[in-house]
Design an enzyme around this catalytic site. Structure first.
Site, PDB file in Angstrom:
ATOM      1  N   TYR A 158      37.629  42.520  44.909  1.00 20.26           N
ATOM      2  CA  TYR A 158      37.581  43.194  46.209  1.00 20.26           C
ATOM      3  C   TYR A 158      36.800  44.505  46.165  1.00 20.26           C
ATOM      4  O   TYR A 158      36.728  45.220  47.157  1.00 20.26           O
ATOM      5  CB  TYR A 158      38.997  43.515  46.700  1.00 20.26           C
ATOM      6  CG  TYR A 158      39.766  42.353  47.270  1.00 20.26           C
ATOM      7  CD1 TYR A 158      39.387  41.045  47.024  1.00 20.26           C
ATOM      8  CD2 TYR A 158      40.880  42.569  48.064  1.00 20.26           C
ATOM      9  CE1 TYR A 158      40.111  39.980  47.537  1.00 20.26           C
ATOM     10  CE2 TYR A 158      41.607  41.512  48.589  1.00 20.26           C
ATOM     11  CZ  TYR A 158      41.222  40.219  48.318  1.00 20.26           C
ATOM     12  OH  TYR A 158      41.931  39.174  48.827  1.00 20.26           O
ATOM     13  N   LYS A 225      46.325  36.524  35.885  1.00 20.32           N
ATOM     14  CA  LYS A 225      45.774  35.211  35.504  1.00 20.32           C
ATOM     15  C   LYS A 225      45.081  35.353  34.161  1.00 20.32           C
ATOM     16  O   LYS A 225      43.940  34.923  33.966  1.00 20.32           O
ATOM     17  CB  LYS A 225      44.781  34.718  36.573  1.00 20.32           C
ATOM     18  CG  LYS A 225      45.406  34.099  37.790  1.00 20.32           C
ATOM     19  CD  LYS A 225      46.146  32.802  37.523  1.00 20.32           C
ATOM     20  CE  LYS A 225      45.207  31.645  37.251  1.00 20.32           C
ATOM     21  NZ  LYS A 225      45.954  30.383  37.000  1.00 20.32           N
ATOM     22  N   ASP A 279      50.081  31.882  39.366  1.00 17.72           N
ATOM     23  CA  ASP A 279      50.469  30.641  40.043  1.00 17.72           C
ATOM     24  C   ASP A 279      51.944  30.343  39.825  1.00 17.72           C
ATOM     25  O   ASP A 279      52.665  29.928  40.731  1.00 17.72           O
ATOM     26  CB  ASP A 279      49.579  29.461  39.648  1.00 17.72           C
ATOM     27  CG  ASP A 279      49.120  29.501  38.209  1.00 17.72           C
ATOM     28  OD1 ASP A 279      49.238  30.566  37.582  1.00 17.72           O
ATOM     29  OD2 ASP A 279      48.656  28.477  37.707  1.00 17.72           O
ATOM     30  N   ASP A 303      47.178  40.535  47.005  1.00 17.98           N
ATOM     31  CA  ASP A 303      46.991  40.252  48.424  1.00 17.98           C
ATOM     32  C   ASP A 303      47.759  38.986  48.798  1.00 17.98           C
ATOM     33  O   ASP A 303      48.581  38.967  49.728  1.00 17.98           O
ATOM     34  CB  ASP A 303      45.486  40.083  48.685  1.00 17.98           C
ATOM     35  CG  ASP A 303      45.131  40.107  50.152  1.00 17.98           C
ATOM     36  OD1 ASP A 303      46.041  40.281  50.982  1.00 17.98           O
ATOM     37  OD2 ASP A 303      43.943  39.948  50.474  1.00 17.98           O
TER      38      ASP A 303
END
Ligand code: NAP
Length: 412
Positions: A158, A225, A279, A303
């Site tokens: 971002y 991640k 996840d 987010d």
């Protein structure tokens, strides 16, 4: 000519003292009313906050809101969407409240929200997410959710470092990657860069851990991640553990240590530091909600995960947040300016009211903050709600935005 804003006649500035805020009994709080439904919800929220402070402290303490210019109203009055004077006012007075601002769709326009965050270096997006009994939720046990999410807000994909397909810059980069690193990227690719730094990660995780300690929370989970993106997301996890160990060693313990040395039961008073892959975290939000407390995340995953968590307890109308830097903090609802409802005195002001409640907590006015929460809880428990909740609740009494604020004030 530069825009000049007149501060209110009464009140004093919040200052800093070492690593703390020095809050006078009559702080000046810059207020961005916002666009669309902004004036409705900020009007409702400021009335509730003033009443809660009065109830908690009699005349001993008071809030002095200072309407500062931003958005469409500022454009109309001063010809500028975000005057420098507004940024200076927030920086100088440290703690501010805002309503939502519209981002016009179309080329070349940077969101005012992003500009505010970047200019004031508000690197932590903080969102407490808990259930208000009675709010319609898709979950069987929404009350299990009680988390505070710290999302890094300046880095990651971002950061805005990207080039369109076919541009000279994209072509140059693709060639550079091929020539220098023997990395093949398709010629017709757009290119984005994902920077994540030790500095940016550590200051975010530091804030999350400090918050957990000061608020008596049980754990801080580093979400990442790192299994796929080792040197960005994986580094986020490693740097997070480092901050905990190096700076908060007396107050924290890792989940692994708890398992190895304490048979799975953390010693009293210690904040457990753990990590989860993003996840998996999305699943556990739903399946093992109560095991999570404070979360620290990089920008992109933060987010998604913060919105997913908010959906479990009722969604936009009741979701509040803050953008916080080292000291400067800007409190706001998560929802936007919903232009179609502008000026109708219709929408739900709960998110804005709870943003104000966070503000009171941030300046240490805990009693007033508790009154606000109690007022909101009691009002919703009495099924006095705005249209958005009324349409999902049986036997609700639907009220307007301002009437909801009146009902909260009666129940503080
Ligand atoms: P939005 O303004 O959040 O509105 C989307 C829908 O959410 C509304 O139509 C309404 O649903 C519901 N909603 C939002 N706030 C509500 C409230 N207080 N009470 C009840 N329902 C509420 O999202 P958007 O339409 O995508 O964005 C509009 C503008 O806001 C855009 O310019 C966007 O860039 C900006 N925005 C600003 C911020 C910010 O200032 N931080 C954040 C997000 C978006 P129903 O139609 O079903 O009633």
């Amino acid at each position: 000519m530069a825009v000049k804003l007149e501060p209110p006649a009464g009140g004093h500035s919040i200052r800093t003292q070492g690593d703390r805020l020095a809050v006078p009994d009559d702080p000046i709080i810059p207020l961005i009313h916002g666009d669309g439904i902004g004036p409705d919800v900020t009007g409702a929220a400021t009335r509730v906050l003033v009443a809660a402070v009065q109830k908690a402290y009699g005349g001993r303490r008071s809030l002095h809101f200072w309407g500062v210019a931003a958005g469409e109203a500022s454009q109309a009055k001063y010809g500028e969407l975000l005057p420098q004077a507004t940024i200076d006012a927030i920086r100088e007075h440290i703690v501010a409240l805002k309503g939502p601002l519209t981002t016009p769709v179309g080329g070349g326009f940077r969101s005012l929200n992003v500009t505010l965050r970047q200019t004031l270096d508000l690197y932590a997006n903080v969102r407490p997410i808990y259930y208000i009994p009675g709010v319609p939720s898709p979950m069987k046990h929404p009350e299990k959710m009680d988390m505070t999410i710290f999302r890094e807000a300046t880095e990651d994909v971002y950061a805005g470092i990207e080039w369109p397909q076919g541009s000279e810059s994209a072509k140059k980069l693709i060639k550079f990657l091929r020539d220098e690193f023997n990395v093949r990227v398709r010629e017709d690719s757009g290119i984005g860069v994902k920077p994540m730094s030790e500095f940016g990660t550590k200051r975010l995780v530091r804030k999350a851990i400090r918050y957990a300690i000061e608020h008596g929370r049980r754990s801080v989970t580093l979400v990442h991640k790192g299994n796929i993106m080792k040197y960005t997301e994986g580094a986020f996890r490693d740097w997070g553990y480092e901050v905990a160990r190096d700076e908060f060693g007396d107050h924290t313990i890792t989940e692994q240590e708890v398992a190895e040395n304490y048979m799975g039961t953390p010693p009293k008073g210690k904040v457990v530091i753990k990590d989860r892959i993003a996840d998996n975290m999305l699943q556990q939000l739903v399946t093992r909600t109560e095991e999570y407390d404070v979360l620290a995340l990089p920008n992109l995953n933060g987010d998604y995960i913060s919105d997913a968590a908010a959906a479990q307890v009722g969604g936009l109308g009741v979701a509040q947040g803050a953008n916080i830097g080292d000291f400067v903090a800007l409190f706001e609802p998560v929802h936007g300016s919903a232009p179609k409802y502008a000026g109708q005195d219709k929408v739900n002001p709960t998110a804005e009211i709870l943003a104000g409640q966070m503000l009171l907590d941030y300046i240490g006015w805990k009693e007033a903050a508790a009154h606000v929460l109690q007022g909101v809880n009691r009002t919703i428990a009495a099924k006095i709600v705005t249209y958005d909740l009324a349409r999902q609740m049986e036997g609700a009494k639907e009220v307007r935005c301002s009437q909801f604020a009146d009902a909260v004030i009666e129940r503080l």
